[in-house]
Design a protein around this motif. Structure first.
Motif, PDB file in Angstrom:
ATOM      1  N   GLY A   1      -4.707  -8.168 -12.830  1.00  0.00           N
ATOM      2  CA  GLY A   1      -6.065  -7.665 -12.800  1.00  0.00           C
ATOM      3  C   GLY A   1      -7.050  -8.765 -12.459  1.00  0.00           C
ATOM      4  O   GLY A   1      -7.843  -9.185 -13.294  1.00  0.00           O
ATOM      5  N   GLY A   2      -7.002  -9.239 -11.226  1.00  0.00           N
ATOM      6  CA  GLY A   2      -7.868 -10.335 -10.801  1.00  0.00           C
ATOM      7  C   GLY A   2      -7.228 -11.666 -11.122  1.00  0.00           C
ATOM      8  O   GLY A   2      -6.924 -11.957 -12.281  1.00  0.00           O
ATOM      9  N   CYS A   3      -6.976 -12.463 -10.094  1.00  0.00           N
ATOM     10  CA  CYS A   3      -6.305 -13.754 -10.290  1.00  0.00           C
ATOM     11  C   CYS A   3      -7.231 -14.879  -9.851  1.00  0.00           C
ATOM     12  O   CYS A   3      -7.752 -14.863  -8.740  1.00  0.00           O
ATOM     13  CB  CYS A   3      -5.008 -13.802  -9.492  1.00  0.00           C
ATOM     14  SG  CYS A   3      -4.168 -15.410  -9.581  1.00  0.00           S
ATOM     15  N   TYR A   4      -7.414 -15.865 -10.726  1.00  0.00           N
ATOM     16  CA  TYR A   4      -8.288 -16.998 -10.414  1.00  0.00           C
ATOM     17  C   TYR A   4      -7.604 -18.334 -10.676  1.00  0.00           C
ATOM     18  O   TYR A   4      -8.272 -19.338 -10.902  1.00  0.00           O
ATOM     19  CB  TYR A   4      -9.581 -16.895 -11.215  1.00  0.00           C
ATOM     20  CG  TYR A   4     -10.441 -15.741 -10.797  1.00  0.00           C
ATOM     21  CD1 TYR A   4     -11.343 -15.866  -9.743  1.00  0.00           C
ATOM     22  CD2 TYR A   4     -10.337 -14.507 -11.426  1.00  0.00           C
ATOM     23  CE1 TYR A   4     -12.131 -14.799  -9.336  1.00  0.00           C
ATOM     24  CE2 TYR A   4     -11.128 -13.438 -11.033  1.00  0.00           C
ATOM     25  CZ  TYR A   4     -12.023 -13.591  -9.989  1.00  0.00           C
ATOM     26  OH  TYR A   4     -12.799 -12.531  -9.588  1.00  0.00           O
ATOM     27  N   GLY A   5      -6.268 -18.357 -10.632  1.00  0.00           N
ATOM     28  CA  GLY A   5      -5.593 -19.632 -10.815  1.00  0.00           C
ATOM     29  C   GLY A   5      -4.086 -19.488 -10.822  1.00  0.00           C
ATOM     30  O   GLY A   5      -3.542 -18.523 -11.362  1.00  0.00           O
TER      31      GLY A   5
ATOM     32  N   GLN B   1      -3.775 -12.300 -25.269  1.00  0.00           N
ATOM     33  CA  GLN B   1      -4.925 -12.311 -26.166  1.00  0.00           C
ATOM     34  C   GLN B   1      -4.547 -12.769 -27.568  1.00  0.00           C
ATOM     35  O   GLN B   1      -5.382 -13.326 -28.288  1.00  0.00           O
ATOM     36  CB  GLN B   1      -5.557 -10.926 -26.227  1.00  0.00           C
ATOM     37  CG  GLN B   1      -6.410 -10.586 -25.011  1.00  0.00           C
ATOM     38  CD  GLN B   1      -7.107  -9.249 -25.167  1.00  0.00           C
ATOM     39  OE1 GLN B   1      -6.463  -8.213 -25.191  1.00  0.00           O
ATOM     40  NE2 GLN B   1      -8.432  -9.271 -25.257  1.00  0.00           N
ATOM     41  N   GLN B   2      -3.292 -12.557 -27.959  1.00  0.00           N
ATOM     42  CA  GLN B   2      -2.841 -13.006 -29.272  1.00  0.00           C
ATOM     43  C   GLN B   2      -2.873 -14.527 -29.394  1.00  0.00           C
ATOM     44  O   GLN B   2      -2.936 -15.074 -30.489  1.00  0.00           O
ATOM     45  CB  GLN B   2      -1.425 -12.498 -29.551  1.00  0.00           C
ATOM     46  CG  GLN B   2      -1.336 -10.995 -29.706  1.00  0.00           C
ATOM     47  CD  GLN B   2       0.077 -10.521 -30.004  1.00  0.00           C
ATOM     48  OE1 GLN B   2       1.037 -11.250 -29.822  1.00  0.00           O
ATOM     49  NE2 GLN B   2       0.190  -9.295 -30.486  1.00  0.00           N
ATOM     50  N   HIS B   3      -2.820 -15.207 -28.246  1.00  0.00           N
ATOM     51  CA  HIS B   3      -2.912 -16.675 -28.232  1.00  0.00           C
ATOM     52  C   HIS B   3      -4.343 -17.144 -27.982  1.00  0.00           C
ATOM     53  O   HIS B   3      -4.584 -18.338 -27.778  1.00  0.00           O
ATOM     54  CB  HIS B   3      -2.010 -17.251 -27.146  1.00  0.00           C
ATOM     55  CG  HIS B   3      -0.571 -16.883 -27.278  1.00  0.00           C
ATOM     56  ND1 HIS B   3      -0.013 -15.804 -26.635  1.00  0.00           N
ATOM     57  CD2 HIS B   3       0.439 -17.457 -27.999  1.00  0.00           C
ATOM     58  CE1 HIS B   3       1.270 -15.729 -26.922  1.00  0.00           C
ATOM     59  NE2 HIS B   3       1.570 -16.711 -27.751  1.00  0.00           N
ATOM     60  N   GLY B   4      -5.265 -16.206 -27.941  1.00  0.00           N
ATOM     61  CA  GLY B   4      -6.656 -16.570 -27.726  1.00  0.00           C
ATOM     62  C   GLY B   4      -7.106 -16.530 -26.280  1.00  0.00           C
ATOM     63  O   GLY B   4      -8.212 -16.988 -25.959  1.00  0.00           O
ATOM     64  N   VAL B   5      -6.281 -15.972 -25.395  1.00  0.00           N
ATOM     65  CA  VAL B   5      -6.659 -15.908 -23.986  1.00  0.00           C
ATOM     66  C   VAL B   5      -7.718 -14.829 -23.793  1.00  0.00           C
ATOM     67  O   VAL B   5      -7.533 -13.680 -24.184  1.00  0.00           O
ATOM     68  CB  VAL B   5      -5.428 -15.616 -23.094  1.00  0.00           C
ATOM     69  CG1 VAL B   5      -5.858 -15.439 -21.642  1.00  0.00           C
ATOM     70  CG2 VAL B   5      -4.410 -16.739 -23.219  1.00  0.00           C
ATOM     71  N   GLN B   6      -8.814 -15.204 -23.172  1.00  0.00           N
ATOM     72  CA  GLN B   6      -9.907 -14.274 -22.934  1.00  0.00           C
ATOM     73  C   GLN B   6     -10.572 -14.631 -21.603  1.00  0.00           C
ATOM     74  O   GLN B   6     -11.246 -15.644 -21.484  1.00  0.00           O
ATOM     75  CB  GLN B   6     -10.938 -14.360 -24.065  1.00  0.00           C
ATOM     76  CG  GLN B   6     -12.027 -13.292 -23.993  1.00  0.00           C
ATOM     77  CD  GLN B   6     -11.501 -11.893 -24.297  1.00  0.00           C
ATOM     78  OE1 GLN B   6     -10.581 -11.736 -25.092  1.00  0.00           O
ATOM     79  NE2 GLN B   6     -12.089 -10.888 -23.655  1.00  0.00           N
ATOM     80  N   ILE B   7     -10.331 -13.812 -20.587  1.00  0.00           N
ATOM     81  CA  ILE B   7     -10.889 -14.011 -19.243  1.00  0.00           C
ATOM     82  C   ILE B   7     -10.522 -15.397 -18.709  1.00  0.00           C
ATOM     83  O   ILE B   7     -11.385 -16.259 -18.520  1.00  0.00           O
ATOM     84  CB  ILE B   7     -12.416 -13.799 -19.225  1.00  0.00           C
ATOM     85  CG1 ILE B   7     -12.821 -12.573 -20.054  1.00  0.00           C
ATOM     86  CG2 ILE B   7     -12.911 -13.625 -17.796  1.00  0.00           C
ATOM     87  CD1 ILE B   7     -14.312 -12.338 -20.084  1.00  0.00           C
ATOM     88  N   PRO B   8      -9.239 -15.637 -18.450  1.00  0.00           N
ATOM     89  CA  PRO B   8      -8.805 -16.952 -17.949  1.00  0.00           C
ATOM     90  C   PRO B   8      -9.216 -17.171 -16.499  1.00  0.00           C
ATOM     91  O   PRO B   8      -9.033 -16.315 -15.654  1.00  0.00           O
ATOM     92  CB  PRO B   8      -7.283 -16.888 -18.095  1.00  0.00           C
ATOM     93  CG  PRO B   8      -6.956 -15.430 -17.958  1.00  0.00           C
ATOM     94  CD  PRO B   8      -8.111 -14.695 -18.589  1.00  0.00           C
ATOM     95  N   MET B   9      -9.782 -18.342 -16.220  1.00  0.00           N
ATOM     96  CA  MET B   9     -10.325 -18.638 -14.890  1.00  0.00           C
ATOM     97  C   MET B   9      -9.436 -19.555 -14.049  1.00  0.00           C
ATOM     98  O   MET B   9      -9.502 -19.559 -12.839  1.00  0.00           O
ATOM     99  CB  MET B   9     -11.696 -19.305 -15.041  1.00  0.00           C
ATOM    100  CG  MET B   9     -12.802 -18.343 -15.427  1.00  0.00           C
ATOM    101  SD  MET B   9     -13.234 -17.237 -14.079  1.00  0.00           S
ATOM    102  CE  MET B   9     -13.941 -18.349 -12.892  1.00  0.00           C
ATOM    103  N   GLY B  10      -8.615 -20.380 -14.668  1.00  0.00           N
ATOM    104  CA  GLY B  10      -7.780 -21.321 -13.918  1.00  0.00           C
ATOM    105  C   GLY B  10      -6.908 -22.101 -14.869  1.00  0.00           C
ATOM    106  O   GLY B  10      -7.163 -22.124 -16.087  1.00  0.00           O
ATOM    107  N   LEU B  11      -5.881 -22.738 -14.331  1.00  0.00           N
ATOM    108  CA  LEU B  11      -4.977 -23.498 -15.187  1.00  0.00           C
ATOM    109  C   LEU B  11      -4.314 -24.619 -14.404  1.00  0.00           C
ATOM    110  O   LEU B  11      -4.251 -24.600 -13.176  1.00  0.00           O
ATOM    111  CB  LEU B  11      -3.915 -22.596 -15.820  1.00  0.00           C
ATOM    112  CG  LEU B  11      -2.758 -22.080 -14.969  1.00  0.00           C
ATOM    113  CD1 LEU B  11      -1.720 -21.413 -15.865  1.00  0.00           C
ATOM    114  CD2 LEU B  11      -3.207 -21.089 -13.915  1.00  0.00           C
ATOM    115  N   SER B  12      -3.808 -25.603 -15.156  1.00  0.00           N
ATOM    116  CA  SER B  12      -3.115 -26.734 -14.539  1.00  0.00           C
ATOM    117  C   SER B  12      -2.129 -27.300 -15.547  1.00  0.00           C
ATOM    118  O   SER B  12      -2.344 -27.212 -16.760  1.00  0.00           O
ATOM    119  CB  SER B  12      -4.123 -27.808 -14.124  1.00  0.00           C
ATOM    120  OG  SER B  12      -3.481 -28.905 -13.506  1.00  0.00           O
TER     121      SER B  12
END
Length: 215
Positions: A137-141, A176-187
């Motif tokens: 549902g929408g990918c930003y990273g 979301q159980q790990h606190g993920v909320q609207i993730p924008m990018g990762l490395s």
């Protein structure tokens, strides 16, 4: 370091060199924090950027909004184009990463992950079916780890997909159980840490990452 405005993406080489995309050019930042332009991309807007396994090369996503033409190019850090992967296999690329087998992993504007080999030949896409329960549902990273797994930010579903190098789903490694909320990018850094831009880019959360688990 204060970067110029309108930076789209950033890549840091193993030498510590910093390259950024933005507008219609690629720039390199020097140790004194000044920058030099290494390439003009003419009609193409620059988007995603990543450093490759070859010391002096990176991959960059380019898009021309006038004729909807897009491509990924392999370029030297001096600005010389060595390879062009055209729209035939990748449609409207936004983010790019290189896997350990030298596959080029691209996120397109339709929230689909497309994988081509080093020659630019199509291999797989993810999700593979419009009926898949693993739709993005929408990918930003996107990012690749040192075992060949691909991690994908799923913006609206608040989760991180983990897939193998052949685009087979493994698990939702963060939700979301790990606190993920609207993730924008990762490395993923060389210490085995996963850096996640969370909460619509308002915070960064760091996890210990070992390909199959997070702490």
């Amino acid at each position: 370091m204060q970067l110029n405005k309108d930076v789209c993406d950033i890549a840091v080489t193993t030498k510590g060199e910093i390259f950024v995309t933005g507008d219609k050019n690629i720039k390199k930042y020097l140790q004194d924090e000044s920058c030099i332009k290494i390439a003009d991309t003419n009609l193409y807007n620059t988007r995603g950027l990543c450093h490759t396994s070859i010391q002096d090369e990176f991959l960059v996503c380019l898009h021309n909004g006038y004729d909807n033409e897009s491509k990924v190019v392999r370029m030297t850090t001096a600005g010389q184009i060595k390879q062009t992967i055209k729209k035939t296999n990748i449609n409207n690329p936004w983010c790019v990463a290189e896997n350990i087998n030298e596959d080029v992993v691209v996120m397109d504007s339709y929230s689909t992950i497309v994988v081509v080999n080093k020659k630019g030949e199509y291999r797989y896409k993810y999700p593979g079916s419009s009926h898949s329960s693993h739709m993005i549902g929408g990918c930003y990273g996107i990012a690749c780890d040192n075992t060949g797994c691909i991690l994908v930010c799923d913006y609206y579903n608040n989760r991180i997909h983990q897939i193998d190098m052949d685009c087979r789903f493994i698990q939702f490694i963060l939700t979301q159980q790990h606190g993920v909320q609207i993730p924008m990018g990762l490395s993923i850094d060389n210490k085995g840490q996963l850096w996640l831009c969370n909460n619509d880019g308002k915070e960064v959360t760091i996890y210990k990452y070992r390909s199959s688990r997070l702490e």
